[in-house]
Design a protein around this motif. Structure first.
Motif, PDB file in Angstrom:
ATOM      1  N   PRO A  15      54.657  -9.729  57.832  1.00  0.00           N
ATOM      2  CA  PRO A  15      56.100  -9.469  57.831  1.00  0.00           C
ATOM      3  C   PRO A  15      56.851 -10.566  57.094  1.00  0.00           C
ATOM      4  CG  PRO A  15      55.191  -9.189  60.047  1.00  0.00           C
ATOM      5  CD  PRO A  15      54.118  -9.806  59.211  1.00  0.00           C
ATOM      6  N   LYS A  16      57.883 -10.188  56.339  1.00  0.00           N
ATOM      7  CA  LYS A  16      58.649 -11.194  55.599  1.00  0.00           C
ATOM      8  C   LYS A  16      59.280 -12.205  56.550  1.00  0.00           C
ATOM      9  CE  LYS A  16      62.948  -8.490  55.469  1.00  0.00           C
ATOM     10  NZ  LYS A  16      64.054  -7.996  54.627  1.00  0.00           N
ATOM     11  N   GLU A  17      59.585 -11.768  57.783  1.00  0.00           N
ATOM     12  CA  GLU A  17      60.195 -12.674  58.756  1.00  0.00           C
ATOM     13  C   GLU A  17      59.241 -13.767  59.215  1.00  0.00           C
ATOM     14  OE1 GLU A  17      62.112  -8.763  58.689  1.00  0.00           O
ATOM     15  OE2 GLU A  17      60.041  -9.349  59.157  1.00  0.00           O
ATOM     16  N   MET A  18      57.947 -13.604  58.901  1.00  0.00           N
ATOM     17  CA  MET A  18      56.964 -14.625  59.246  1.00  0.00           C
ATOM     18  C   MET A  18      56.697 -15.597  58.104  1.00  0.00           C
ATOM     19  SD  MET A  18      56.128 -14.354  62.387  1.00  0.00           S
ATOM     20  CE  MET A  18      54.676 -15.400  62.389  1.00  0.00           C
ATOM     21  N   LEU A  19      57.396 -15.442  56.987  1.00  0.00           N
ATOM     22  CA  LEU A  19      57.256 -16.412  55.906  1.00  0.00           C
ATOM     23  C   LEU A  19      57.730 -17.779  56.401  1.00  0.00           C
ATOM     24  CD1 LEU A  19      58.604 -14.329  52.892  1.00  0.00           C
ATOM     25  CD2 LEU A  19      56.232 -15.023  53.285  1.00  0.00           C
ATOM     26  N   PRO A  20      56.963 -18.825  56.166  1.00  0.00           N
ATOM     27  CA  PRO A  20      57.344 -20.142  56.711  1.00  0.00           C
ATOM     28  C   PRO A  20      58.332 -20.869  55.814  1.00  0.00           C
ATOM     29  CG  PRO A  20      55.217 -20.300  55.637  1.00  0.00           C
ATOM     30  CD  PRO A  20      55.614 -18.849  55.554  1.00  0.00           C
ATOM     31  N   VAL A  21      59.268 -21.550  56.445  1.00  0.00           N
ATOM     32  CA  VAL A  21      60.083 -22.559  55.764  1.00  0.00           C
ATOM     33  C   VAL A  21      59.602 -23.901  56.291  1.00  0.00           C
ATOM     34  CG1 VAL A  21      62.390 -23.528  55.511  1.00  0.00           C
ATOM     35  CG2 VAL A  21      62.048 -21.061  55.370  1.00  0.00           C
ATOM     36  N   VAL A  22      58.936 -24.636  55.447  1.00  0.00           N
ATOM     37  CA  VAL A  22      58.169 -25.848  55.758  1.00  0.00           C
ATOM     38  C   VAL A  22      57.007 -25.481  56.678  1.00  0.00           C
ATOM     39  CG1 VAL A  22      58.203 -28.231  56.552  1.00  0.00           C
ATOM     40  CG2 VAL A  22      60.211 -27.298  55.412  1.00  0.00           C
ATOM     41  N   ASP A  23      57.214 -25.452  58.007  1.00  0.00           N
ATOM     42  CA  ASP A  23      56.096 -25.152  58.902  1.00  0.00           C
ATOM     43  C   ASP A  23      56.500 -24.232  60.045  1.00  0.00           C
ATOM     44  OD1 ASP A  23      57.708 -26.897  60.268  1.00  0.00           O
ATOM     45  OD2 ASP A  23      56.210 -28.483  60.508  1.00  0.00           O
TER      46      ASP A  23
END
Length: 289
Positions: free
Chosen positions: A27-35
């Motif tokens: 899911p795109k909502e699980m893309l990480p920003v840093v960690d």
């Protein structure tokens, strides 16, 4: 005095086509920003604003979100055995308590308004927040917490807004301003994705809303609008005159993580805001060609 805000809706049923192939199985909502995944930032922002119940409107292939907000027994046990206390805290400390998360499916891709309507049985007859994880906001206090403070005073529907370039109005819901009080703006209307030459202002609505339950009643009969979708802004517009409607210029910086450049910018800025990463990131940037 408005009822206290206890519930938040997270529409997470989108396909994330702008990030393919990365979002083919994730899911795109699980893309990480840093960690940390985008959806966790949104949930933590809601927690900071006093939200107690978290309602996810999901679609097919979104099980990773449910797994993320559940215990991973094997992982937690391994971390305990290794005495990795910091890592264990990173997967436990932010989790809502049992029974405070609900999931429902948006079975057809009919737009944001339809996604919110799908959560109606969990919302009931009380105000609720809507947070779009694509809009990541770096702010202290958090954007939703700022909004809650204003909602306690004015009630009604309240949206977060920011000034946008006029040539981008066709990508936003736009406020038709009645009175601009600086941070708090009273609106007499709003238009979904107007062309620049007919846009009533350049105040664009971004992915934070506090809504009264009357919006759900309107959505019950809402016809499709821009993009042939059921638009949340169209339903909000129909409540103007029945309940107050305001926009708030929040203090903070928004990153459009639905775009590749915005997502990369968010990763860089969030890394620069971390003491454990800032110096190495600055050094990296200085050596880049």
């Amino acid at each position: 005095m408005p009822k206290p805000l206890r519930k938040a809706v997270f529409p997470v049923a989108g396909l994330g086509t702008r990030f393919l192939p990365a979002t083919k199985a994730m899911p795109k909502e699980m893309l990480p920003v840093v960690d940390k995944p985008l959806i966790q930032y949104a949930v933590e922002e809601a927690q900071d604003a006093g939200i107690e119940e978290f309602i996810f409107v999901t679609g097919r292939a979104k099980s990773a979100i449910e797994d993320h907000f559940d215990h991973s027994v094997e992982l937690e046990q391994t971390l305990r055995e290794r005495q990795a206390g910091e890592a264990l805290s990173s997967v436990l400390d932010w989790m809502p308590p049992p029974g405070h998360i609900s999931y429902t499916r948006q079975q057809k891709p009919l737009g944001l308004g339809h996604a919110v309507w799908c959560a109606r049985n969990f919302i009931g007859d009380e105000p609720f927040a809507v947070l779009l994880a694509d809009d990541l906001i770096l702010a202290k206090p958090g954007c939703l917490r700022q909004m809650v403070e204003h909602h306690r005073k004015v009630g009604g529907n309240l949206v977060a807004v920011e000034e946008i370039p006029r040539d981008q109005t066709s990508s936003y819901g736009i406020l038709d301003v009645e009175r601009d009080g600086g941070q708090l703006i009273r609106a007499r209307g709003l238009v979904e994705k107007p062309e620049p030459d007919v846009s009533p202002s350049t105040l664009g609505i971004i992915g934070r809303y506090i809504l009264e339950p009357i919006v759900l009643t309107v959505l019950e009969h809402q016809e499709r609008g821009a993009g042939n979708e059921i638009q949340l802004t169209d339903a909000m517009a129909k409540t103007i005159g029945l309940i107050p409607f305001h926009g708030i210029r929040f203090e903070g910086r928004r990153f459009d993580c639905g775009s590749k450049v915005g997502y990369l910018e968010a990763n860089l800025c969030y890394a620069l805001n971390r003491e454990d990463l800032r110096d190495r990131v600055v050094s990296m940037l200085e050596t880049m060609p």
